[in-house]
Motif scaffolding. Sequence first.
Motif, mmCIF file in Angstrom:
data_model
loop_
_atom_site.group_PDB
_atom_site.id
_atom_site.type_symbol
_atom_site.label_atom_id
_atom_site.label_comp_id
_atom_site.label_asym_id
_atom_site.label_seq_id
_atom_site.Cartn_x
_atom_site.Cartn_y
_atom_site.Cartn_z
ATOM 1 N N GLN A 101 0.787 -1.240 0.000
ATOM 2 C CA GLN A 101 0.000 0.000 0.000
ATOM 3 C C GLN A 101 0.823 1.297 0.000
ATOM 4 O OE1 GLN A 101 -3.339 0.076 2.695
ATOM 5 N NE2 GLN A 101 -3.713 -2.108 2.419
ATOM 6 N N ARG B 252 -4.654 1.311 6.493
ATOM 7 C CA ARG B 252 -4.169 0.088 5.831
ATOM 8 C C ARG B 252 -5.190 -1.033 5.927
ATOM 9 N NH1 ARG B 252 -0.872 3.299 3.649
ATOM 10 N NH2 ARG B 252 1.197 3.607 4.541
ATOM 11 N N ARG C 148 -8.261 -0.415 3.662
ATOM 12 C CA ARG C 148 -7.993 -0.701 2.249
ATOM 13 C C ARG C 148 -8.042 -2.204 1.992
ATOM 14 N NH1 ARG C 148 -4.131 0.582 -1.961
ATOM 15 N NH2 ARG C 148 -4.321 2.752 -1.411
ATOM 16 N N SER D 64 -2.918 -3.567 -5.454
ATOM 17 C CA SER D 64 -3.243 -3.516 -4.011
ATOM 18 C C SER D 64 -4.753 -3.391 -3.768
ATOM 19 C CB SER D 64 -2.510 -2.393 -3.246
ATOM 20 O OG SER D 64 -3.099 -1.132 -3.501
ATOM 21 N N ARG D 65 -5.545 -3.419 -4.840
ATOM 22 C CA ARG D 65 -7.000 -3.324 -4.651
ATOM 23 C C ARG D 65 -7.778 -4.422 -5.372
ATOM 24 N NH1 ARG D 65 -5.520 2.207 -5.353
ATOM 25 N NH2 ARG D 65 -6.245 3.567 -3.692
#
Lengths: 331, 274
Positions: free
Chosen positions: A64, A295, A298, B56-57
């Motif tokens: 991230q 974090r 997400r 990351s998603r």
Amino acid sequence: MAAAPAVDQMPSETQDEQAGREQFDRLISEDSRIEPRDWMPEAYRKTLARQISQHAHSEIIGMQPEANWISRAPSLKRKAILMAKVQDEAGHGLYLYSAAETLGTPRDKMTEDLIAGKARYSSIFNYPAVTWADMGAIGWLVDGAAIANQVPLCRASYGPYGRAMVRICKEESFHQRQGFEILLELANGTPAQKEMAQDAVNRWYAPSLMMFGPPDDDSPNSKQSMAWNIKRFSNDELRSRFVGMMVEQVKVLGLTLPDDEIRFNEDTQQWEHAPLDWDEFKEVLAGRGPCNAQRMERRREAHEDGAWVREAAAAYADKQALEAATQQKAA
Amino acid sequence: MSESNASATRIIPGNALRPEDIAAADLKPSTDIAEYALRLGDDSLLLAQRLGWWISRAPELEEDVALGNIALDLIGHARSFLSYAGHGLDKTEDDLAYFRREPEFRCAHLFVQPNGDFARTIARQLLVSHYQFELYSRLLKSTDPTLAAIAAKAVKEVDYHRDHSSQWVLRLALGTDESRRRMIAGLKLTWPYVEELFVDDQLLDTLGDAAVRPSTLRASFDSLITALLTEAELEVPDVPAAIGGGRSGKHSEHLGYLLAEMQVLAREHPGATW
């Protein structure tokens, strides 16, 4: 997945367990490898499952702060390198989750534990990556500390973990070099760029030293892990070695480390550094770091928003399997 | 670029060509060729900028890796095309990516469409990957050796992108009711921007066999897409085509935000190297 011993083949469980324990002790004393189907003490299994899954979570959460700069990377070459790096980290997470699965915990369960706040990850990723220079400092210091930690893990007694680490370390050393290169370019750039580089090193230095874990006299699990050949060096030994490397490399960068107490102690043959703020470390670990909530949110969001996609893929695979079975039957 | 970084790769189709090789080579494309290379480079650049968001998603770690990989391939193609265009315009790839203004970009509208949910991203990928595959397959035969060489490398990668998007369209369309609903919606939102990809203009008349006339790709694109949609039990969306104009610098509202984010740091430090 590591199967439990097949009960019907074992006339006496205790005898079998005894034989297993003897074999385990022998393998450890020979500094050999334990494999998923071998007998292992429950505590060994739990320790490894915890450590490997935490390591996997760290790779995934660690994506991230760097993903935060993909869209703004200041040149196309840097953008490509950063994308490749963050993608590598997803790959590391995958190898490690697979290694942890051999101990009997499915990946879904590990992910659920992470987003439920039951599992830990490296607390360094709870600090924000606020400037481009942070991409350099994370690569140089954070990946550098990770390598110092992980190279000895290539010899960890548990086979799947050691083998995953070999591959990960190769990629991590690229990552560290690219971080160093970012800082080098900035340090030799405009005054604003150099200032950005020094500021990032100042912010990431102490947290990166804390990545080695608490001081040896406050690290209760270390002794057992060393006896099991999972851990090869103590937290303080690794930290000292890391400081020794950084103190030389920072000179090449033309920057400084924010620590005027670094010195090599001839008596102990160890590098020493200024005391670290372990209260802050504990605060961040307990969830009160600058980015813990962000974090986790997400990760949770990605997992929950993706649920319908995973369900669709599973449903489609089931339909395909059913169709194949029906066709086979008809033929 | 320093000599030590220069590879001995010659710019011929089939060699693994790096953007650095193109930047270092002594090339002098005409202004028209440069303009054409900008179009192809901008398409890939802006789509890579969109796809990078997923890293990351994504719904699964495997998709973080896959979409990241596709974005990386596209960045590579963009760098090659922009480096080549740069030779004709006396600019570097980064001058072109970071210091052009919105109307100077030449991407078609499809490439900057929002990611939306995963189905909408996959719909965009389906259309882009099939279009680019048809385009690069023909650009291989370009009379311009650099364009042909870039296409030779890109076509192999785009073939994988095509496979990735096609498989996901099938999974989503035939998976659950929810995924099917989303796939249909994603396709419907994306379809209006197909038409613009296949419009010929004066530049193509000038370039002749150095370029590929977009209109010549339409029939094979349609037949491949229709076959896949049929397999996925989907229909071609019945929606009107949007007026494009990206090739002449007339863009949607999306591009400004994408560029603002992409260019912010580089523009904060003009003249800096990274």
